[in-house]
Design a protein around this motif. Structure first.
Motif, mmCIF file in Angstrom:
data_model
loop_
_atom_site.group_PDB
_atom_site.id
_atom_site.type_symbol
_atom_site.label_atom_id
_atom_site.label_comp_id
_atom_site.label_asym_id
_atom_site.label_seq_id
_atom_site.Cartn_x
_atom_site.Cartn_y
_atom_site.Cartn_z
ATOM 1 N N THR A 1 -112.284 -14.430 -0.294
ATOM 2 C CA THR A 1 -112.254 -14.989 1.090
ATOM 3 C C THR A 1 -111.050 -15.914 1.423
ATOM 4 O O THR A 1 -110.311 -16.522 0.389
ATOM 5 C CB THR A 1 -113.525 -16.076 0.991
ATOM 6 O OG1 THR A 1 -113.001 -17.245 0.236
ATOM 7 C CG2 THR A 1 -114.800 -15.308 0.370
ATOM 8 N N ALA A 2 -110.688 -15.771 2.869
ATOM 9 C CA ALA A 2 -109.605 -16.489 3.164
ATOM 10 C C ALA A 2 -109.465 -16.374 4.811
ATOM 11 O O ALA A 2 -110.190 -15.590 5.283
ATOM 12 C CB ALA A 2 -108.336 -15.887 2.656
ATOM 13 N N SER A 3 -108.669 -17.214 5.226
ATOM 14 C CA SER A 3 -108.484 -17.143 6.680
ATOM 15 C C SER A 3 -108.187 -15.789 6.991
ATOM 16 O O SER A 3 -107.316 -15.254 6.188
ATOM 17 C CB SER A 3 -107.601 -18.220 7.424
ATOM 18 O OG SER A 3 -106.581 -18.266 6.901
ATOM 19 N N GLU A 4 -108.038 -15.352 8.287
ATOM 20 C CA GLU A 4 -107.694 -14.062 8.761
ATOM 21 C C GLU A 4 -106.364 -13.770 8.611
ATOM 22 O O GLU A 4 -105.794 -12.739 8.315
ATOM 23 C CB GLU A 4 -108.251 -13.475 9.970
ATOM 24 C CG GLU A 4 -109.770 -13.229 10.223
ATOM 25 C CD GLU A 4 -110.323 -12.629 11.549
ATOM 26 O OE1 GLU A 4 -109.293 -12.391 12.240
ATOM 27 O OE2 GLU A 4 -111.352 -12.874 11.679
ATOM 28 N N GLY A 5 -105.641 -14.848 8.710
ATOM 29 C CA GLY A 5 -104.095 -14.771 8.599
ATOM 30 C C GLY A 5 -103.649 -14.753 7.398
ATOM 31 O O GLY A 5 -102.526 -14.419 7.095
ATOM 32 N N ASN A 6 -104.508 -14.783 6.010
ATOM 33 C CA ASN A 6 -104.191 -14.575 4.921
ATOM 34 C C ASN A 6 -104.706 -13.379 4.258
ATOM 35 O O ASN A 6 -104.344 -12.888 3.180
ATOM 36 C CB ASN A 6 -104.580 -15.739 3.945
ATOM 37 C CG ASN A 6 -103.809 -16.946 4.004
ATOM 38 O OD1 ASN A 6 -102.584 -16.832 4.002
ATOM 39 N ND2 ASN A 6 -104.317 -18.165 4.372
ATOM 40 N N HIS A 7 -105.253 -12.584 5.316
ATOM 41 C CA HIS A 7 -105.892 -11.096 4.533
ATOM 42 C C HIS A 7 -104.753 -10.321 4.228
ATOM 43 O O HIS A 7 -105.107 -9.455 3.103
ATOM 44 C CB HIS A 7 -106.896 -10.631 5.708
ATOM 45 C CG HIS A 7 -108.037 -11.433 5.780
ATOM 46 N ND1 HIS A 7 -109.233 -10.811 6.396
ATOM 47 C CD2 HIS A 7 -108.476 -12.695 5.125
ATOM 48 C CE1 HIS A 7 -110.243 -11.770 6.385
ATOM 49 N NE2 HIS A 7 -109.741 -12.719 5.715
ATOM 50 N N GLU A 8 -103.709 -9.993 4.864
ATOM 51 C CA GLU A 8 -102.591 -9.174 4.300
ATOM 52 C C GLU A 8 -102.250 -9.595 3.210
ATOM 53 O O GLU A 8 -101.929 -8.696 2.293
ATOM 54 C CB GLU A 8 -101.657 -9.047 5.543
ATOM 55 C CG GLU A 8 -100.637 -7.915 5.389
ATOM 56 C CD GLU A 8 -101.389 -6.482 5.282
ATOM 57 O OE1 GLU A 8 -101.167 -5.717 4.395
ATOM 58 O OE2 GLU A 8 -102.519 -6.320 5.975
ATOM 59 N N GLY B 1 -111.761 -18.774 -1.581
ATOM 60 C CA GLY B 1 -110.754 -19.422 -1.578
ATOM 61 C C GLY B 1 -109.304 -18.750 -2.337
ATOM 62 O O GLY B 1 -108.607 -19.204 -3.245
ATOM 63 N N ALA B 2 -109.510 -17.377 -2.276
ATOM 64 C CA ALA B 2 -108.420 -16.407 -3.152
ATOM 65 C C ALA B 2 -106.956 -16.613 -2.575
ATOM 66 O O ALA B 2 -106.066 -15.982 -3.237
ATOM 67 C CB ALA B 2 -109.023 -14.980 -2.917
ATOM 68 N N ALA B 3 -106.807 -17.474 -1.193
ATOM 69 C CA ALA B 3 -105.150 -17.303 -1.007
ATOM 70 C C ALA B 3 -104.571 -18.749 -1.527
ATOM 71 O O ALA B 3 -103.402 -18.650 -1.521
ATOM 72 C CB ALA B 3 -105.259 -17.215 0.685
ATOM 73 N N GLY B 4 -105.391 -19.497 -1.909
ATOM 74 C CA GLY B 4 -104.900 -20.786 -2.489
ATOM 75 C C GLY B 4 -104.231 -20.238 -4.214
ATOM 76 O O GLY B 4 -104.340 -19.396 -4.533
ATOM 77 N N SER B 5 -103.430 -21.492 -4.721
ATOM 78 C CA SER B 5 -102.908 -21.102 -5.979
ATOM 79 C C SER B 5 -103.797 -20.859 -6.922
ATOM 80 O O SER B 5 -103.341 -19.750 -7.660
ATOM 81 C CB SER B 5 -102.225 -22.479 -6.274
ATOM 82 O OG SER B 5 -101.186 -22.967 -5.156
#
Length: 301
Positions: free
Chosen positions: A168-175, A145-149
């Protein structure tokens, strides 16, 4: 003063802006005239009555733990801050005209009020989680959950500490994760195999920032359940995993602002609402789909 309040446990319908007595700074405290405050999952969990044993409410309750504003009163024994200073505060009842805190740090002049309010819980919880793991420079940490706050805050602190970070994150958050210095992968089934391919020499610690049932796999990835910290999974599925339910690494605020001033720390903001619309913000937080921090504009001037 005006404040967001609730006089019984329940849905977001119990929230209303009402008048309540002003608090005043006691010894070791300051009072902040609040400009902005953040909404966190703990707000709606307390309001709904899910955390009565940990955080009993004396009604009317005032939600919120994160605030940013201007020092209005300075209590006995407090040094290094004066009335009129801009600060970031961590403490309960932040979603009100005034809040009293004993943990605070100066707000950098270049930092927006929205980002300032976004920092405390995310930064404190992230640093608390990393401190529990006790990793050394060069070691590898997995953040689920690395794209969360909290996850993105932990990732930025970890990178600043010289750790190799897999998130980990959805592919849309990889960049987005790559922009933080994180090596991204998707979450879900098969995580252990994907992490092994990214870190063939092993992983030294893991943080569960989402509570989506990944604890057993994270324990397998690290090889030691005691090297897994969760901020959201209280199921006990991995009895030896470390659990942190509240921020308590109060040095994190200073670390976050120092990294911000060095151009190495920020958080995404999902939306900014007026205090009267706090119920909508809590509802959005409860969906788990907010793309960043949810901020309330408290100031009326």
């Amino acid at each position: 003063m005006f404040a967001l309040t609730f006089s019984e446990y329940g849905s977001s319908d119990v929230l209303a802006v009402t008048e309540v007595p002003e608090p005043h700074a006691g010894p070791g405290q300051i009072r902040i005239k609040v400009r902005t405050a953040a909404v966190n999952p703990i707000d709606w969990k307390i309001r709904a009555g899910y955390l009565q044993e940990l955080f009993p409410v004396e009604f009317p309750g005032i939600p919120g733990w994160d605030s940013a504003g201007v020092v209005d009163e300075v209590g006995e024994g407090v040094t290094g801050v004066e009335v009129g200073d801009e600060v970031i505060g961590y403490g309960p009842t932040s979603q009100a005209e005034y809040t009293v805190v004993d943990h605070f740090t100066p707000k950098p002049a270049a930092m927006s009020w929205e980002l300032a309010a976004a920092l405390p819980t995310a930064a404190e919880t992230a640093v608390r989680s990393l401190d529990l793991l006790g990793l050394a420079e060069g070691q590898t940490v997995v953040i689920d959950g690395a794209a969360g706050s909290v996850g993105s805050a932990a990732a930025q602190f970890a990178v600043a500490r010289g750790l190799d970070v897999i998130g980990t994150a959805s592919e849309g958050n990889h960049e987005y994760l790559r922009s933080l210095g994180v090596r991204p992968t998707v979450y879900g089934e098969g995580l252990a195999e994907r992490v092994a391919a990214l870190a063939p020499e092993g992983v030294h610690g893991a943080i569960d920032a989402v509570g989506a049932g990944s604890l057993p796999e994270l324990a397998a990835i690290t090889g030691d359940p005691k090297q897994v910290v969760t901020i959201a999974d209280f199921s006990g599925s991995v009895p030896d995993a470390q659990v942190t339910v509240a921020a308590s690494a109060f040095h994190a605020l200073g670390e976050a602002t120092a990294l911000f001033e060095a151009g190495k720390f920020s958080l995404r903001i999902d939306s900014v609402r007026e205090l009267a619309d706090a119920a909508k913000a809590q509802d959005e937080s409860q969906t788990g789909h907010a793309a960043g921090k949810l901020i309330l504009n408290v100031a009326t001037d």
